[in-house]
Scaffold this motif. Sequence first.
Motif, mmCIF file in Angstrom:
data_model
loop_
_atom_site.group_PDB
_atom_site.id
_atom_site.type_symbol
_atom_site.label_atom_id
_atom_site.label_comp_id
_atom_site.label_asym_id
_atom_site.label_seq_id
_atom_site.Cartn_x
_atom_site.Cartn_y
_atom_site.Cartn_z
ATOM 1 N N VAL A 286 -0.285 1.630 0.917
ATOM 2 C CA VAL A 286 -1.420 2.237 0.222
ATOM 3 C C VAL A 286 -0.930 2.915 -1.051
ATOM 4 O O VAL A 286 0.058 3.652 -1.037
ATOM 5 N N ALA A 287 -1.603 2.647 -2.156
ATOM 6 C CA ALA A 287 -1.316 3.320 -3.423
ATOM 7 C C ALA A 287 -2.633 3.588 -4.138
ATOM 8 O O ALA A 287 -3.528 2.728 -4.152
ATOM 9 N N PHE A 288 -2.774 4.782 -4.708
ATOM 10 C CA PHE A 288 -3.993 5.175 -5.413
ATOM 11 C C PHE A 288 -5.220 5.061 -4.515
ATOM 12 O O PHE A 288 -6.308 4.681 -4.953
ATOM 13 N N GLY A 289 -5.013 5.352 -3.230
ATOM 14 C CA GLY A 289 -6.123 5.451 -2.292
ATOM 15 C C GLY A 289 -6.558 4.170 -1.633
ATOM 16 O O GLY A 289 -7.457 4.188 -0.774
ATOM 17 N N THR A 290 -5.960 3.024 -1.980
ATOM 18 C CA THR A 290 -6.357 1.753 -1.372
ATOM 19 C C THR A 290 -5.116 0.919 -1.081
ATOM 20 O O THR A 290 -4.049 1.122 -1.682
ATOM 21 N N PRO A 291 -5.222 -0.054 -0.156
ATOM 22 C CA PRO A 291 -4.087 -0.949 0.073
ATOM 23 C C PRO A 291 -3.717 -1.681 -1.216
ATOM 24 O O PRO A 291 -4.576 -1.972 -2.056
ATOM 25 N N LEU A 292 -2.445 -1.986 -1.355
ATOM 26 C CA LEU A 292 -1.991 -2.732 -2.526
ATOM 27 C C LEU A 292 -2.732 -4.059 -2.668
ATOM 28 O O LEU A 292 -2.941 -4.551 -3.785
ATOM 29 N N GLN A 295 -5.532 -4.340 -5.157
ATOM 30 C CA GLN A 295 -5.260 -4.288 -6.585
ATOM 31 C C GLN A 295 -5.287 -5.703 -7.173
ATOM 32 O O GLN A 295 -4.661 -6.629 -6.651
ATOM 33 N N GLY A 296 -5.991 -5.863 -8.273
ATOM 34 C CA GLY A 296 -6.130 -7.183 -8.871
ATOM 35 C C GLY A 296 -4.799 -7.789 -9.263
ATOM 36 O O GLY A 296 -4.573 -9.002 -9.065
ATOM 37 N N VAL A 297 -3.897 -6.962 -9.813
ATOM 38 C CA VAL A 297 -2.612 -7.501 -10.243
ATOM 39 C C VAL A 297 -1.808 -8.020 -9.056
ATOM 40 O O VAL A 297 -1.100 -9.031 -9.165
ATOM 41 N N VAL A 298 -1.935 -7.357 -7.910
ATOM 42 C CA VAL A 298 -1.222 -7.804 -6.712
ATOM 43 C C VAL A 298 -1.825 -9.105 -6.195
ATOM 44 O O VAL A 298 -1.109 -10.029 -5.788
ATOM 45 N N ARG A 299 -3.123 -9.188 -6.213
ATOM 46 C CA ARG A 299 -3.780 -10.424 -5.770
ATOM 47 C C ARG A 299 -3.379 -11.603 -6.662
ATOM 48 O O ARG A 299 -3.162 -12.714 -6.174
ATOM 49 N N ASN A 300 -3.286 -11.343 -7.964
ATOM 50 C CA ASN A 300 -2.857 -12.419 -8.865
ATOM 51 C C ASN A 300 -1.441 -12.865 -8.538
ATOM 52 O O ASN A 300 -1.123 -14.069 -8.567
ATOM 53 N N THR A 301 -0.571 -11.902 -8.243
ATOM 54 C CA THR A 301 0.810 -12.217 -7.892
ATOM 55 C C THR A 301 0.882 -13.083 -6.642
ATOM 56 O O THR A 301 1.618 -14.073 -6.584
ATOM 57 N N LEU A 356 7.116 -5.860 -5.533
ATOM 58 C CA LEU A 356 6.097 -5.253 -4.684
ATOM 59 C C LEU A 356 6.711 -4.270 -3.691
ATOM 60 O O LEU A 356 6.095 -3.259 -3.336
ATOM 61 N N PHE A 357 7.923 -4.539 -3.244
ATOM 62 C CA PHE A 357 8.606 -3.633 -2.318
ATOM 63 C C PHE A 357 9.203 -2.429 -3.036
ATOM 64 O O PHE A 357 9.644 -1.481 -2.394
ATOM 65 N N GLY A 358 9.258 -2.483 -4.350
ATOM 66 C CA GLY A 358 9.797 -1.357 -5.086
ATOM 67 C C GLY A 358 11.275 -1.163 -4.821
ATOM 68 O O GLY A 358 12.036 -2.124 -4.704
ATOM 69 N N GLY A 359 11.698 0.102 -4.708
ATOM 70 C CA GLY A 359 13.112 0.402 -4.516
ATOM 71 C C GLY A 359 13.700 -0.288 -3.300
ATOM 72 O O GLY A 359 14.849 -0.741 -3.320
ATOM 73 N N MET A 360 12.930 -0.381 -2.215
ATOM 74 C CA MET A 360 13.438 -1.047 -1.011
ATOM 75 C C MET A 360 13.809 -2.499 -1.289
ATOM 76 O O MET A 360 14.741 -3.044 -0.703
#
Length: 415
Positions: A286-292, A295-301, A356-360
């Motif tokens: 969850v980021a900015f109050g909603t699941p990733l 997010q449109g950019v994540v869906r495009n990815t 998408l996993f960020g630092g991990m």
Amino acid sequence: MDFSISATALDHLERVRRFMSDHVYPAELVYAAQREELTAAGRPHDPPPVMLDLIAEARAQGLWNLFRGGAAGLAQVDYAILAEQTGRSPFIAPAAMNCLSPDSGNMDMLDRFATDPQRTDWLEPLLEGEIRSAFSMTEPDVASSDATNIDTRIVEDGDHYVVNGRKWFTTGAADPRCRLLILLGRSHPDAARHRQHTMLLIPRDADGVRIVRALHVFGYRDQQGHCEIEYDDVRVPRANVLGRAGHGFQVAQARLGPGRVHHCMRAIGMAERALEMMVERAQSRVAFGTPLSDQGVVRNTIARSRIEIDQARLLVLHTAWLVDRYGVDDVRASVSAIKVVAPEVAQNVLDRAIQLFGGMGVTDDTPLAEIWSRARTLRIVDGPEDVHLRTVARSVLAGQPAHLRAGGPAGRAEA
């Protein structure tokens, strides 16, 4: 075109999937921990005990030497589908099933060119998993993307050849089970360009063979090792020539074709696993109050990754189908095309998953970083993509497609 697989392959596919879920994935963290322990003990290239357990289990389940095509009852399309599954754990799964490069390519080469004594001494123990082997072609001092540059010297001396030179990226040579080095060297410097080289079978413990180091690749050190080797007056009997003297270039080319198809399908498996991890992460984080995943950019990815993987898979399966119909020599432009596309798609999808996993994503807490390093390396091994693009371009500029037309041999492309 028909990409459906045989009943034999379908049975293997179900059993490979179960083997992956029941044994391979659970072994990954154990394998990593055991490698750390072995490395700390000064034995970084010993096979971890869990790998030996996986080998025993794969043999018991009949998931062994499946790369052998007709000898295993499988067409190229059949094995391509299986290779995708093993690519999801790109080192452990092929190693467990005795389908790991360079052994698989070496066994193919021995099967095609070895004499009866050579088959007894080397091929049969490799097929049984009793020993391992390495392929010693690439050199640090020449552009090895053009194999005719290979300059390690092979000089006749009575009933022997004497070998002098330096190789690197001789994968497999650090494994204590390695007993055979298959070397390409220059034996006939005054002959025509493609008749200057010879392939030799060199025992790993021969006098004058020295492992200089095992190379790290993107900071990782594989268990089997990518080795720099010095050959200093190594004496090899004439009986150790693989194929014919002066025909080493042709022997090497015969080795690489089918193996590139296998590499590419394993790359598809790498990408599929990355996409699955990406989807799971997007739905659970969850980021900015909603699941990733909202997010449109994540869906495009995710959408781009799905599309690219499916496109690449179809191209690789088409090439495998062409190899089944016409043989690898007649479809080299197609093989070159997939060697460009599949690793690039795998690298891109893995990179998106890491993002998408960020630092991990850049740590060893997930398999993404290490698998990314393998995908990136695959854009160089077995011929860099630049050379394969050259092959495809030559085919196109000659007025031919980069693949065979479905109509048959009249549409054959020449690399």
